[in-house]
Write a protein that holds these residues in place. Structure first.
Motif, short mmCIF file in Angstrom:
data_model
loop_
_atom_site.label_atom_id
_atom_site.label_comp_id
_atom_site.label_asym_id
_atom_site.label_seq_id
_atom_site.Cartn_x
_atom_site.Cartn_y
_atom_site.Cartn_z
N SER A 67 0.84 -1.19 0.00
CA SER A 67 0.00 0.00 0.00
C SER A 67 0.88 1.25 0.00
CB SER A 67 -0.88 -0.04 1.25
OG SER A 67 -1.52 1.17 1.47
N SER A 68 0.36 2.31 -0.59
CA SER A 68 1.08 3.58 -0.54
C SER A 68 0.84 4.29 0.80
CB SER A 68 0.68 4.47 -1.71
OG SER A 68 -0.71 4.71 -1.73
N PHE A 69 0.11 3.66 1.70
CA PHE A 69 -0.12 4.22 3.02
C PHE A 69 1.21 4.56 3.70
CE2 PHE A 69 -0.43 3.48 7.64
CZ PHE A 69 -1.30 4.49 7.98
N HIS A 70 2.19 3.67 3.58
CA HIS A 70 3.49 3.88 4.23
C HIS A 70 4.21 5.10 3.66
CE1 HIS A 70 2.71 0.06 6.10
NE2 HIS A 70 2.42 -0.42 4.91
N ARG A 71 4.08 5.32 2.37
CA ARG A 71 4.63 6.53 1.73
C ARG A 71 3.97 7.77 2.31
NH1 ARG A 71 2.03 7.77 -3.88
NH2 ARG A 71 0.42 8.26 -2.37
N ASP A 72 2.64 7.70 2.50
CA ASP A 72 1.91 8.85 3.02
C ASP A 72 2.19 9.10 4.50
OD1 ASP A 72 0.97 9.24 0.49
OD2 ASP A 72 -1.09 8.58 0.90
N VAL A 73 2.52 8.06 5.24
CA VAL A 73 2.95 8.23 6.63
C VAL A 73 4.29 8.98 6.65
CG1 VAL A 73 3.80 7.02 8.70
CG2 VAL A 73 1.68 6.26 7.59
N GLU A 74 5.22 8.56 5.78
CA GLU A 74 6.53 9.23 5.70
C GLU A 74 6.38 10.70 5.32
OE1 GLU A 74 9.30 7.17 3.17
OE2 GLU A 74 9.03 5.28 4.26
N LYS A 75 5.40 11.01 4.48
CA LYS A 75 5.16 12.40 4.06
C LYS A 75 4.43 13.21 5.13
CE LYS A 75 4.74 11.85 -0.96
NZ LYS A 75 3.79 11.97 -2.09
N GLY A 76 3.97 12.54 6.19
CA GLY A 76 3.24 13.24 7.26
C GLY A 76 1.76 13.44 6.97
N ILE A 77 1.24 12.77 5.97
CA ILE A 77 -0.18 12.90 5.61
C ILE A 77 -1.05 12.09 6.57
CG2 ILE A 77 -1.89 12.45 3.80
CD1 ILE A 77 0.44 12.89 1.77
N PHE A 78 -0.55 10.93 6.99
CA PHE A 78 -1.27 10.06 7.92
C PHE A 78 -0.37 9.75 9.11
CE2 PHE A 78 -3.58 9.13 4.04
CZ PHE A 78 -4.90 8.98 4.48
N GLU A 79 -0.99 9.53 10.26
CA GLU A 79 -0.29 9.02 11.42
C GLU A 79 -0.09 7.52 11.22
OE1 GLU A 79 0.85 10.73 14.13
OE2 GLU A 79 0.23 12.54 13.07
N LYS A 80 0.98 6.98 11.77
CA LYS A 80 1.27 5.55 11.60
C LYS A 80 0.15 4.66 12.10
CE LYS A 80 4.90 2.17 12.11
NZ LYS A 80 6.26 1.89 12.54
N ASP A 81 -0.54 5.07 13.15
CA ASP A 81 -1.62 4.26 13.72
C ASP A 81 -3.00 4.63 13.18
OD1 ASP A 81 0.01 2.63 15.28
OD2 ASP A 81 0.11 4.13 16.87
N TRP A 82 -3.03 5.36 12.07
CA TRP A 82 -4.33 5.74 11.48
C TRP A 82 -5.14 4.48 11.18
CZ3 TRP A 82 -6.70 4.40 6.94
CH2 TRP A 82 -7.84 5.13 6.60
N GLY A 83 -6.43 4.60 11.35
CA GLY A 83 -7.33 3.51 10.98
C GLY A 83 -7.82 2.68 12.14
N SER A 84 -7.42 3.03 13.35
CA SER A 84 -7.88 2.25 14.51
C SER A 84 -9.37 2.42 14.77
CB SER A 84 -7.10 2.64 15.76
OG SER A 84 -5.74 2.38 15.56
N ASN A 85 -9.88 3.61 14.53
CA ASN A 85 -11.30 3.90 14.78
C ASN A 85 -11.95 4.44 13.51
OD1 ASN A 85 -11.20 3.27 17.60
ND2 ASN A 85 -10.03 5.15 17.85
N ILE A 86 -12.10 3.58 12.52
CA ILE A 86 -12.64 3.99 11.23
C ILE A 86 -14.16 4.11 11.28
CG2 ILE A 86 -12.94 3.24 8.82
CD1 ILE A 86 -10.16 4.24 9.43
N PRO A 87 -14.70 5.23 10.79
CA PRO A 87 -16.16 5.34 10.71
C PRO A 87 -16.74 4.33 9.71
CG PRO A 87 -15.08 7.43 10.13
CD PRO A 87 -14.01 6.41 10.34
N ILE A 88 -17.96 3.94 9.93
CA ILE A 88 -18.65 2.96 9.08
C ILE A 88 -18.68 3.39 7.62
CG2 ILE A 88 -21.00 2.14 8.55
CD1 ILE A 88 -19.60 0.50 10.65
N ARG A 89 -18.76 4.67 7.30
CA ARG A 89 -18.88 5.13 5.91
C ARG A 89 -17.73 4.62 5.04
NH1 ARG A 89 -15.65 9.54 4.33
NH2 ARG A 89 -14.48 10.36 6.06
N ILE A 90 -16.56 4.46 5.60
CA ILE A 90 -15.42 3.99 4.82
C ILE A 90 -15.57 2.50 4.52
CG2 ILE A 90 -12.94 3.57 4.88
CD1 ILE A 90 -12.76 6.12 6.62
N GLN A 91 -16.01 1.76 5.50
CA GLN A 91 -16.12 0.32 5.32
C GLN A 91 -17.13 -0.06 4.24
OE1 GLN A 91 -16.66 -1.70 9.03
NE2 GLN A 91 -15.32 -0.28 10.09
#
Length: 179
Positions: free
Chosen positions: A150-174
């Motif tokens: 996933s490019s998630f790791h690239r976006d974490v390095e860029k500071g766009i996402f926190e490394k632990d993002w996604g722990s409390n995802i709202p239902i709309r995403i799922q």
């Protein structure tokens, strides 16, 4: 023959779901190096910006931005599929029939793909969240950071996402789209 309506916009941003013909196979992660080679070759001949990507065993999600004066996302998807298919071992190539043979298809990919033109920043944000959360949704990992493809790791390095993002995802995403 069906008339599929596509929303072609020069320089547009698009979300795609591209799936293997046989959804029980794991070719996309088993042959991830071949997929990466195919992706790079596609980018070389048909450039675009990868906003976000997540590769699962039997399908991938991609958000691409096309060059300013280009609207041909279909060609890019076709070339990516072909480039990957050619790199696979012969035993991975699917069932042939006259229709596939006539089109030069190897039977690896579903013929079509899901495409959605991103309308605005909120739409883009929802789709990026959906892509990155997808491996958790499918039960491959317990958290987003654990999925390697996933490019998630690239976006974490860029500071766009926190490394632990996604722990409390709202239902709309799922439930953004049914796969």
């Amino acid at each position: 023959m069906p008339n599929y309506r596509r929303d072609f916009v020069q320089g547009g941003v698009y979300f795609f779901t591209i799936a293997l013909q046989d959804r029980t196979k794991d070719f996309l992660v088993r042959y991830i190096d071949k997929l990466r080679e195919a992706y790079q070759e596609t980018l070389y001949h048909y450039p675009f910006e990868t906003i976000a990507i997540c590769i699962l065993p039997e399908h991938l999600h991609l958000i691409m931005q096309l060059p300013e004066k280009d609207n041909n996302f279909s060609r890019r998807i076709q070339v990516l599929k072909t480039n990957f298919s050619k790199r696979l071992p012969k035993e991975c190539q699917g069932n042939f029939n006259q229709s596939r043979e006539k089109r030069g298809e190897l039977g690896i990919w579903q013929r079509r793909f899901w495409e959605h033109r991103i309308k605005d920043d909120e739409d883009l944000s929802k789709h990026i969240d959906y892509i990155y959360y997808n491996p958790v949704k499918h039960g491959y990992v317990q958290n987003v950071k654990s999925w390697l493809y996933s490019s998630f790791h690239r976006d974490v390095e860029k500071g766009i996402f926190e490394k632990d993002w996604g722990s409390n995802i709202p239902i709309r995403i799922q439930n953004l789209y049914q796969e």
